[in-house]
Design an enzyme around this catalytic site. Structure first.
Site, mmCIF file in Angstrom:
data_model
loop_
_atom_site.group_PDB
_atom_site.id
_atom_site.type_symbol
_atom_site.label_atom_id
_atom_site.label_comp_id
_atom_site.label_asym_id
_atom_site.label_seq_id
_atom_site.Cartn_x
_atom_site.Cartn_y
_atom_site.Cartn_z
ATOM 1 N N ILE A 176 0.831 -1.203 -0.277
ATOM 2 C CA ILE A 176 0.173 -0.050 0.059
ATOM 3 C C ILE A 176 0.814 1.256 0.106
ATOM 4 O O ILE A 176 0.118 2.372 -0.137
ATOM 5 C CB ILE A 176 -1.030 0.067 1.377
ATOM 6 C CG1 ILE A 176 -0.178 -0.057 2.447
ATOM 7 C CG2 ILE A 176 -2.079 -0.939 0.928
ATOM 8 C CD1 ILE A 176 -0.954 0.039 3.673
ATOM 9 N N ALA A 211 11.356 6.057 1.025
ATOM 10 C CA ALA A 211 12.782 5.958 1.107
ATOM 11 C C ALA A 211 13.119 4.766 2.262
ATOM 12 O O ALA A 211 14.132 4.082 2.050
ATOM 13 C CB ALA A 211 13.544 7.299 1.610
ATOM 14 N N ASP A 258 7.006 17.970 12.780
ATOM 15 C CA ASP A 258 6.803 17.504 11.331
ATOM 16 C C ASP A 258 5.343 17.328 10.928
ATOM 17 O O ASP A 258 5.187 16.563 10.261
ATOM 18 C CB ASP A 258 7.841 16.410 11.007
ATOM 19 C CG ASP A 258 8.087 16.091 9.499
ATOM 20 O OD1 ASP A 258 8.097 17.087 8.751
ATOM 21 O OD2 ASP A 258 8.364 14.912 9.134
#
Length: 398
Positions: A73, A77, A193
């Site tokens: 799915i 990286a 983030d």
């Protein structure tokens, strides 16, 4: 969260207008789905305790309780993400394989941090780890497999799709982000983030925050370590290398995400550091001297020599956005982090009055400890710490 808090029309069609369902985004913030693949070969290994799948030429080796069909799915990286069925619990999970997880020390530390943080947290708006799959043999431990609760898509996919979003959808997403963030900050953790691809969704609009690999303690002084947060959502104090940063950095990111949701395009799509700062000043105006107290003299000098910009009118620039939403966003996108609204302040803002319920916005029972990061860990020490986490989920496995 009480289901009654959910707006009545937030049942969401699949992104992409009824075509292929969106990628089931795993907690990796997995990108677009890799398509459904039939007939993936399964081979039992290690005396039947494990099962091996060959996916995109990659060996995916998990404990035998994870039964077919296993479907790729997402790919990034770090490796590959598949959905699989845990036959013991009957739950579909997203399994992220981090190949050669210990080759790079910084990446290994991120993996360990994510595991420890998510195991510490227990909140409806934060993705949960379901399993750390131990390796078949401790002495050949190289790949890490983490099973997360499975979600249908992420906010990035929804924003890019032609999926219609009502005001109530956007309001409900914002509320859930803030509700999760209140819990995270109460554990003395900054996410650092936040971006649309780190916000997972399912078809009934439940939202969960994921990817804690860059998270930090709120009291940390060691600032820019491994700092690679996505530029478009980065607060001005980070762009200006401020030596101190607070929970306000996450609030700025939420303001950017909410406007991207309303406008269906990024608010500040900077090409680089300098362009990023220029874009945000073109909208919110050049800061005055008082607003620059928190940055160092070099940063102040740099801003003084930039072209000056007057603040644009948010209501004029975004006429389609509800006036109360505009008021909240302006308080989130405040240049000086000391003046920026807090998560608690945002939850109590009139724009969220129909959803806000302080008795149903829990905080973390204990602060998270980053003590395991205080010392430089060797590769073997990191392997052992992650292996121990795997044993905590699999006590019978030795």
């Amino acid at each position: 969260m009480d289901a009654g808090a959910q707006p009545p029309d937030t049942e969401m069609a699949e992104a992409g207008g009824g075509q292929q369902p969106p990628a089931a985004a795993a907690a990796a913030g997995a990108g677009a789905g890799a398509g459904m693949m039939e007939n993936i070969q399964a081979t039992l290994s290690h005396g039947g305790r494990f099962i091996q799948y060959n996916i995109f030429g990659n060996v995916f080796e998990v404990t035998a309780k994870y039964k077919p069909p296993i479907l790729p799915i997402g790919k990034g990286a770090y490796g590959i993400v598949c959905s699989a069925l845990n036959s013991e619990t009957g739950e579909q999970v997203a399994i992220k394989k981090i190949a050669n997880a210990f080759d790079n020390k910084i990446d290994a530390k991120r993996t360990l941090r994510e595991i420890k943080l998510l195991r510490h947290m227990d909140h409806e708006n934060i993705v949960a780890i379901r399993d750390i799959i131990p390796p078949p043999q401790r002495n050949s431990f190289n790949d890490v497999y983490i099973a997360y609760e499975l979600m249908d898509t992420d906010l990035h996919q929804i924003i890019r799709s032609n999926q219609a979003l009502s005001e109530e959808h956007c309001q409900y997403f914002l509320y859930q982000i803030l509700r999760g963030l209140k819990y995270i900050h109460s554990a003395n953790v900054l996410h650092r983030d936040l971006k649309p691809s780190n916000l997972l969704l399912n078809a009934n609009c439940d939202l969960k925050i994921c990817d804690f690999g860059l998270a930090r303690t709120t009291s940390e002084t060691d600032f820019m370590t491994e700092y690679v947060v996505t530029r478009w959502y980065r607060a001005p104090e980070l762009l200006l290398n401020s030596s101190e940063y607070t929970a306000a950095i996450d609030v700025w990111s939420v303001g950017c995400i909410f406007m991207e949701l309303m406008d269906r395009k990024p608010l500040f799509p900077g090409r680089d550091h300098v362009h990023q700062l220029r874009l945000l000043m073109e909208l919110i105006g050049t800061p005055n001297e008082a607003d620059l107290d928190f940055v160092n003299e070099n940063a102040r000098r740099y801003i003084r020599q930039l072209p000056r910009h007057a603040r644009q009118s948010f209501p004029e620039k975004f006429p389609h956005v509800h006036p109360l939403a505009i008021d909240l966003v302006e308080k989130m996108l405040t240049f000086d982090p000391r003046q920026r609204i807090t998560v608690e302040g945002a939850l109590a803002h009139p724009y969220l009055a129909s959803l806000h319920d302080i008795s149903d916005e829990p905080v973390c029972s204990s602060p998270f400890s980053f003590d395991f990061e205080q010392h430089a860990l060797s590769e073997e020490q990191m392997k052992d710490l992650i292996y121990q986490e795997g044993l905590a989920f699999n006590p019978d496995y030795q």
